[in-house]
Design a protein around this motif. Structure first.
Motif, mmCIF file in Angstrom:
data_model
loop_
_atom_site.group_PDB
_atom_site.id
_atom_site.type_symbol
_atom_site.label_atom_id
_atom_site.label_comp_id
_atom_site.label_asym_id
_atom_site.label_seq_id
_atom_site.Cartn_x
_atom_site.Cartn_y
_atom_site.Cartn_z
ATOM 1 N N UNK A 29 0.821 -1.216 0.000
ATOM 2 C CA UNK A 29 0.000 0.000 0.000
ATOM 3 C C UNK A 29 0.853 1.263 0.000
ATOM 4 N N UNK A 30 1.799 1.383 0.959
ATOM 5 C CA UNK A 30 2.554 2.623 1.097
ATOM 6 C C UNK A 30 3.575 2.817 -0.013
ATOM 7 N N UNK A 31 4.111 1.726 -0.575
ATOM 8 C CA UNK A 31 4.993 1.863 -1.738
ATOM 9 C C UNK A 31 4.230 2.506 -2.887
ATOM 10 N N UNK A 32 2.981 2.098 -3.062
ATOM 11 C CA UNK A 32 2.146 2.652 -4.121
ATOM 12 C C UNK A 32 1.694 4.063 -3.779
ATOM 13 N N UNK A 33 1.182 4.262 -2.561
ATOM 14 C CA UNK A 33 0.622 5.546 -2.161
ATOM 15 C C UNK A 33 1.680 6.638 -2.154
ATOM 16 N N UNK A 34 2.888 6.298 -1.742
ATOM 17 C CA UNK A 34 3.961 7.287 -1.653
ATOM 18 C C UNK A 34 4.969 7.177 -2.797
ATOM 19 N N UNK A 47 -7.274 13.260 3.844
ATOM 20 C CA UNK A 47 -8.583 13.756 4.248
ATOM 21 C C UNK A 47 -9.466 12.633 4.807
ATOM 22 N N UNK A 48 -10.440 13.032 5.566
ATOM 23 C CA UNK A 48 -11.556 12.201 6.011
ATOM 24 C C UNK A 48 -11.161 10.955 6.802
ATOM 25 N N UNK A 49 -11.060 9.786 6.219
ATOM 26 C CA UNK A 49 -11.045 8.526 6.962
ATOM 27 C C UNK A 49 -9.706 8.144 7.596
ATOM 28 N N UNK A 50 -8.756 9.054 7.592
ATOM 29 C CA UNK A 50 -7.464 8.747 8.207
ATOM 30 C C UNK A 50 -7.520 8.979 9.708
ATOM 31 N N UNK A 51 -6.829 8.108 10.469
ATOM 32 C CA UNK A 51 -6.799 8.227 11.923
ATOM 33 C C UNK A 51 -5.468 7.706 12.453
ATOM 34 N N UNK A 52 -5.353 7.628 13.782
ATOM 35 C CA UNK A 52 -4.090 7.197 14.391
ATOM 36 C C UNK A 52 -3.751 5.742 14.107
ATOM 37 N N UNK A 53 -4.730 4.964 13.714
ATOM 38 C CA UNK A 53 -4.499 3.544 13.438
ATOM 39 C C UNK A 53 -3.977 3.323 12.019
ATOM 40 N N UNK A 55 -2.918 5.760 9.778
ATOM 41 C CA UNK A 55 -1.902 6.695 9.283
ATOM 42 C C UNK A 55 -0.524 6.226 9.733
ATOM 43 N N UNK A 56 0.131 5.467 8.862
ATOM 44 C CA UNK A 56 1.444 4.906 9.154
ATOM 45 C C UNK A 56 2.363 5.048 7.942
ATOM 46 N N UNK A 57 2.679 6.280 7.546
ATOM 47 C CA UNK A 57 3.514 6.460 6.350
ATOM 48 C C UNK A 57 4.849 5.763 6.485
ATOM 49 N N UNK A 87 8.939 7.210 12.396
ATOM 50 C CA UNK A 87 10.292 7.583 11.967
ATOM 51 C C UNK A 87 10.269 8.216 10.576
ATOM 52 N N UNK A 88 9.288 9.099 10.391
ATOM 53 C CA UNK A 88 9.083 9.763 9.101
ATOM 54 C C UNK A 88 9.115 11.276 9.303
#
Length: 227
Positions: A29-34, A47-53, A55-57, A87-88
């Motif tokens: 997921x993060x390789x693609x998203x970033x 936006x919207x549906x991101x939270x502390x669980x 959101x792990x870039x 660590x980001x």
């Protein structure tokens, strides 16, 4: 090997497979998203549906484009701590826009934001949940504009400002600003003494009440009205 030992080994292997699957899914997921760390524009990204669980870039975010509404409407809380845990780094030095950056989000704390690439902050930090801004680094020429930048910041308590505020700015909805925060704001005001120009710093009455006459004089001597 006893039956009990075999069952324990099976359970351990199942857990390892499960964890490996989670790691593979995370990486995918993060390789693609970033874009494997190459993404530089994050407008509307969280936006919207991101939270502390969730959101792990995985990669540092080195912004060269817009951050407009990047963290608007979400349920992330302490963004600064979350980035540290992952660590980001969020490098905003070359970001071109902070318009509605955390608009109406759940974010309570922001990390240092270097804003040399932005001309202004239209409703950038408008949120009723924001409490702490670690360091807002502005341009030294005071050219950036503050249009409703801190509107609805009813909980804002701690803010450090580096650089210069050169245009009218309002904290009228922020009664809880600490004395140190108020002095950071005042000390960042650009000096217009002997230029004939004036600007206005607007404070909530409760916050203004924490300032002495000599504190306010620091601003007025630089050509500012403290309203």
């Amino acid at each position: 090997m006893s039956i009990a030992e075999k069952l324990t080994t099976i359970a351990e292997n199942e857990q390892k497979v499960y964890e490996a699957g989670k790691k593979s899914q995370y990486d995918e997921f993060w390789d693609s998203f970033q874009d494997n760390g190459n993404r530089t524009i994050y407008a509307r990204a969280f936006q919207y549906n991101w939270n502390d669980i969730n959101f792990k870039p995985k990669y540092d975010m080195n912004i060269t484009g817009s951050l407009s509404t990047s963290f608007a409407y979400n349920d992330i809380t302490d963004l600064a701590s979350r980035l540290e845990e992952c660590n980001v780094k969020l490098d905003t030095t070359n970001a071109t826009s902070f318009s509605e950056f955390v608009y109406l989000s759940g974010i309570t704390r922001l990390p240092e934001l270097v804003t040399y690439g932005a001309t202004g902050f239209s409703r950038a930090f408008t949120s009723g949940n924001l409490i702490t801004m670690d360091n807002l680094v502005l341009k030294e020429d005071g050219s950036q504009s503050f249009t409703n930048t801190f509107q609805s910041c009813t909980k804002l308590t701690n803010i450090k400002i580096t650089g210069k505020i050169g245009n009218d700015v309002s904290f009228s909805n922020s009664p809880n600003l600490t004395y140190d925060s108020l002095m950071s704001i005042i000390n960042a005001l650009k000096d217009y003494k002997d230029t004939g120009e004036t600007r206005t710093l607007t404070l909530h009455a409760d916050a203004k009440g924490r300032l002495s006459e000599s504190d306010i004089a620091i601003a007025t001597q630089k050509g500012w009205t403290v309203a």
